[in-house]
Design an enzyme around this catalytic site. Sequence first.
Site, PDB file in Angstrom:
ATOM      1  N   LYS A  81      22.018  66.683  -7.628  1.00  0.00           N
ATOM      2  CA  LYS A  81      22.785  67.906  -7.322  1.00  0.00           C
ATOM      3  C   LYS A  81      22.447  68.344  -5.727  1.00  0.00           C
ATOM      4  CE  LYS A  81      23.241  69.356 -11.833  1.00  0.00           C
ATOM      5  NZ  LYS A  81      24.342  69.680 -12.085  1.00  0.00           N
ATOM      6  N   GLU A 103      24.972  79.365 -11.198  1.00  0.00           N
ATOM      7  CA  GLU A 103      24.691  79.280 -12.538  1.00  0.00           C
ATOM      8  C   GLU A 103      23.730  78.254 -12.731  1.00  0.00           C
ATOM      9  OE1 GLU A 103      27.340  77.785 -11.486  1.00  0.00           O
ATOM     10  OE2 GLU A 103      27.021  75.700 -12.429  1.00  0.00           O
ATOM     11  N   SER A 369      20.405  59.699 -12.266  1.00  0.00           N
ATOM     12  CA  SER A 369      20.946  61.007 -11.688  1.00  0.00           C
ATOM     13  C   SER A 369      19.719  61.785 -11.190  1.00  0.00           C
ATOM     14  CB  SER A 369      21.734  61.767 -12.389  1.00  0.00           C
ATOM     15  OG  SER A 369      21.395  61.883 -13.733  1.00  0.00           O
TER      16      SER A 369
END
Lengths: 384, 260
Positions: A81, A103, A369
């Site tokens: 991210k 969000e 990830s």
Amino acid sequence: MRMNGRFGRFGGCFVPEILVPALEQLEAAFLDAQEDVDFVTELNGLLANYAGRPTPLTRCRNLPVNIYLKREDLLHGGAHKTNQVLGQGLLAKRMGKTRLIAETGAGQHGVATAIVGALLGFETIVYMGAEDVERQQLNVFRMQLMGAKVIPVESGGRTLKDAINEALRDWSASFENTHYLLGTAAGPHPFPTIVRDFQRVIGREARAQMIEQLGRLPDAVVACVGGGSNAIGLFADFIDDTGVRLIGVEAAGRGLDGDDHGATLLRGTHGILHGSETYVLQDADGQVTDTWSVSAGLDYPAVGPQHAHLRDSGRAEYVGATDAEALAAFKELAESEGIICAFESAHALAHALKLAEQEPGSAILVGLSGRGDKDVSQAQALLA
Amino acid sequence: MSRYARMFERLNGEGAFGAFLMLGDPNLETSEQLLDAVVEGGADMIEVGIPFSDPVADGPVIQAAAQRALAAGVRVSDCLDLIAGFRERHPDVPVGILTYANIVVARTGFMRDAAEAGADSLLIADVPALEAERFTRDMAQAGIEPVMIAAANTPDATLQRVAGLSKAYTYCVSRAGITGTHAGGEFDARLIQRVEAAGAPPAVFGFGISKPEHVRAALDAGAKGVICGSAIVDLVSRRGDVVGFVQSLKAVTRNDSGAE
């Protein structure tokens, strides 16, 4: 708009008229920034010296040795991210915005946004489903520690999709001074393109690392897909390598035969949600249904439009991994390699382990990830 | 001539009063009675929401109404039946549907079914001018008029598109934001002028109408009408006097009629 914002028949810009100028401004800022050496230099500097890029490519020692792990779990913030929040944060600065909204589901994207908010000096507001706020107290505290304000969303099912609805509502009134830092490669144009391009560094590095370590490209590239940002980031630079299989792994939850899953590409139908024409988990009337996955990051009823197109065009394949399969892979990676990965990433690994058994000669690149710290207490309860 | 055109002709300069209701809120039976109640109160046109699970353009009041309807098990077919029933009882009152793109694309022949039920127009809240063409083409074929939004930040070039693509009326939004969250009373005369200059259909203010003085201010700004949504829906949720409330707002448009 300067780009058409479409991936085959998917994508587009399905938002209230009032938000169109804000998205046009964002597209313009993004396209101009690509051409601006100062922007690119600043972003690359942050990726290297703040976030810790490049991330390693780790060949497994004890799991099947033909599995290679792209280690986004080692990135600052603990997941991929961070790559794209830095990019969008710099775009927000460029547009003169002073406030970020985002969000979050389990809190990973909220934490990433709080990181960039603190680093680049924004007022940061994170919308989070009230149910998720209760379940993810630690991430809520992390965000607060970095100066972000977390607003629990009480509407709808009180989870991720409701948090997106609420962020879009905020943005409808606040776009003059506020950037909506969307967390995945979904949503209205230009978000799917922007997020992909800020995430494609994952695949670019991994492709070069495979050639360096193995001397050739992998036979298959495997990544988990919720909204699809880490998968599209890993896939993007392999799309033209037609000999490389691209495999996205969706959350099969408690099984694809029931309703408790998040497998949008496997079980969804054509629809329009959160600004994008894509596959959606919905009933016959078009009401969006509730989803389920043990991993909050895959618990989303739509999917990025480029994945919808890669599915329909046949360039990528999409499969499911159940909660139980993911949990088993999570445990196996910890025991065999000393790596605790995120539940999301464990879905990709679960499929890679199956593939490695079927095709012992093939080289498999897996997108790891994120790291699993956030999932440890849940794992403790589930594995007890 | 469409029902909207006939309505504007009949009103002859008097402001049109539109009442919004969420279909199926709180259930089908009450919803049917409420449709009649707003006409009894003097509404010139009716705007009806077909509930959607994820209404991003709506504030808490209308979102809650959609959730009540969905919780009561209301389906899209039920909503179309409510419209058909209303059309039988009120042959001349224009009815516009307000809903979201996913509801429209999920049902093959949505436009045709809506037109057959007797709806006159369709506004899809998350389809901006940029994405509208394929929808307006289907609407033209089905015989239902597209309504589009003009906001204060909508550029003139987009208003030109709106003028080319839409009919019925132009849904004007004075300020940024979502339904039901405006203090009300702020209406941008400049927006009305820009809508008219672009040659778009009659300008009607849609956000921020909850009191008689808001109706007056909107008409003073040059609007051809107003739509009251959240205030009526809120009253429904509190079982208030819908007929009396609509009467009190509609009365303002009559008082103003000489001023045009």
